[in-house]
Design a protein around this motif. Structure first.
Motif, PDB file in Angstrom:
ATOM      1  N   ASN A   1       0.891  -1.254   0.085  1.00 25.59           N
ATOM      2  CA  ASN A   1       0.041  -0.110  -0.119  1.00 25.59           C
ATOM      3  C   ASN A   1       0.855   1.203  -0.078  1.00 25.59           C
ATOM      4  O   ASN A   1       0.514   2.104  -0.705  1.00 25.59           O
ATOM      5  N   THR A   2       1.896   1.271   0.771  1.00 26.77           N
ATOM      6  CA  THR A   2       2.919   2.394   0.828  1.00 26.77           C
ATOM      7  C   THR A   2       3.613   2.475  -0.665  1.00 26.77           C
ATOM      8  O   THR A   2       3.685   3.844  -1.122  1.00 26.77           O
ATOM      9  N   VAL A   3       3.948   1.471  -1.167  1.00 23.25           N
ATOM     10  CA  VAL A   3       4.513   1.473  -2.600  1.00 23.25           C
ATOM     11  C   VAL A   3       3.617   2.286  -3.536  1.00 23.25           C
ATOM     12  O   VAL A   3       3.956   3.033  -4.172  1.00 23.25           O
ATOM     13  N   LEU A   4       2.083   1.827  -3.593  1.00 23.54           N
ATOM     14  CA  LEU A   4       1.494   2.235  -4.280  1.00 23.54           C
ATOM     15  C   LEU A   4       0.913   3.635  -4.005  1.00 23.54           C
ATOM     16  O   LEU A   4       0.893   4.400  -5.145  1.00 23.54           O
ATOM     17  N   GLU A   5       0.899   4.057  -2.779  1.00 23.02           N
ATOM     18  CA  GLU A   5       0.564   5.586  -2.600  1.00 23.02           C
ATOM     19  C   GLU A   5       1.763   6.476  -3.177  1.00 23.02           C
ATOM     20  O   GLU A   5       1.310   7.301  -3.430  1.00 23.02           O
ATOM     21  N   MET A   6       2.958   6.162  -2.993  1.00 21.17           N
ATOM     22  CA  MET A   6       3.830   6.726  -3.437  1.00 21.17           C
ATOM     23  C   MET A   6       4.151   6.767  -4.953  1.00 21.17           C
ATOM     24  O   MET A   6       4.401   7.732  -5.483  1.00 21.17           O
ATOM     25  N   LEU A   7       3.669   5.766  -5.646  1.00 24.41           N
ATOM     26  CA  LEU A   7       3.655   5.748  -7.087  1.00 24.41           C
ATOM     27  C   LEU A   7       2.702   6.565  -7.699  1.00 24.41           C
ATOM     28  O   LEU A   7       3.031   7.537  -8.634  1.00 24.41           O
ATOM     29  N   GLU A   8       1.535   6.450  -6.862  1.00 20.14           N
ATOM     30  CA  GLU A   8       0.448   7.623  -7.265  1.00 20.14           C
ATOM     31  C   GLU A   8       0.796   8.812  -7.085  1.00 20.14           C
ATOM     32  O   GLU A   8       0.100   9.903  -7.904  1.00 20.14           O
ATOM     33  N   ALA A   9       1.685   9.062  -6.104  1.00 27.09           N
ATOM     34  CA  ALA A   9       2.012  10.451  -5.845  1.00 27.09           C
ATOM     35  C   ALA A   9       3.196  10.969  -6.821  1.00 27.09           C
ATOM     36  O   ALA A   9       3.505  12.273  -6.801  1.00 27.09           O
ATOM     37  N   GLY A  10       3.820  10.056  -7.692  1.00 29.15           N
ATOM     38  CA  GLY A  10       4.798  10.534  -8.666  1.00 29.15           C
ATOM     39  C   GLY A  10       6.158   9.876  -8.429  1.00 29.15           C
ATOM     40  O   GLY A  10       6.885  10.144  -9.245  1.00 29.15           O
ATOM     41  N   ALA A  11       6.239   9.111  -7.359  1.00 28.99           N
ATOM     42  CA  ALA A  11       7.391   8.332  -7.461  1.00 28.99           C
ATOM     43  C   ALA A  11       7.595   7.433  -8.534  1.00 28.99           C
ATOM     44  O   ALA A  11       6.739   6.832  -9.151  1.00 28.99           O
ATOM     45  N   ILE A  12       8.945   7.139  -9.285  1.00 32.81           N
ATOM     46  CA  ILE A  12       8.928   6.575 -10.378  1.00 32.81           C
ATOM     47  C   ILE A  12       9.713   4.963  -9.816  1.00 32.81           C
ATOM     48  O   ILE A  12       9.811   4.216 -10.651  1.00 32.81           O
TER      49      ILE A  12
END
Length: 128
Positions: free
Chosen positions: A90-101
């Motif tokens: 969930n943390t990974v997905l949240e960061m990816l949705e926020a713009g992390a690559i």
């Protein structure tokens, strides 16, 4: 080849210091600044427009998610790498949705971190 400008943001003093040492130890990387919270990361990104930002997921001021969203807004050319002590989907997905690559679990080796910086920058350039 131009030097890659890197921003580091982590509220853990030791982790932030280690990341700074890793970045400064690479001839093609240039540390533009280090922050202990999301507000500091956002301000440094506004000022320096880094090529890459290494952002701790859990830091004061709204965490990596807020920092990633704001950095993407003010500096869309910056590739963002999320750092966390947790290997949580969930943390990974949240960061990816926020713009992390890309995403790294804290404790990754120097080689893994530097390789991820290089790969994230290459991937961001291809997407951009």
């Amino acid at each position: 080849m131009d030097r890659v400008r890197v921003l580091v943001a982590d509220d853990d003093y030791d982790a932030r210091g280690l990341l700074q040492v890793y970045v400064q130890g690479e001839p093609e990387l240039d540390l533009v600044g280090a922050a202990a919270d999301a507000d500091g990361a956002i301000e440094l990104a506004r000022e320096h427009r880094p090529d890459t930002a290494l952002l701790d997921v859990n830091m004061p001021g709204g965490g990596g998610v807020r920092a990633a969203r704001e950095i993407r807004r003010i500096s869309p050319e910056t590739s963002i790498i999320a750092l966390s002590a947790l290997d949580d989907r969930n943390t990974v997905l949240e960061m990816l949705e926020a713009g992390a690559i890309s995403y790294l679990v804290k404790g990754a080796s120097r080689e893994q971190i530097i390789d991820t910086v290089r790969r994230a920058l290459d991937a961001h350039k291809k997407l951009g």
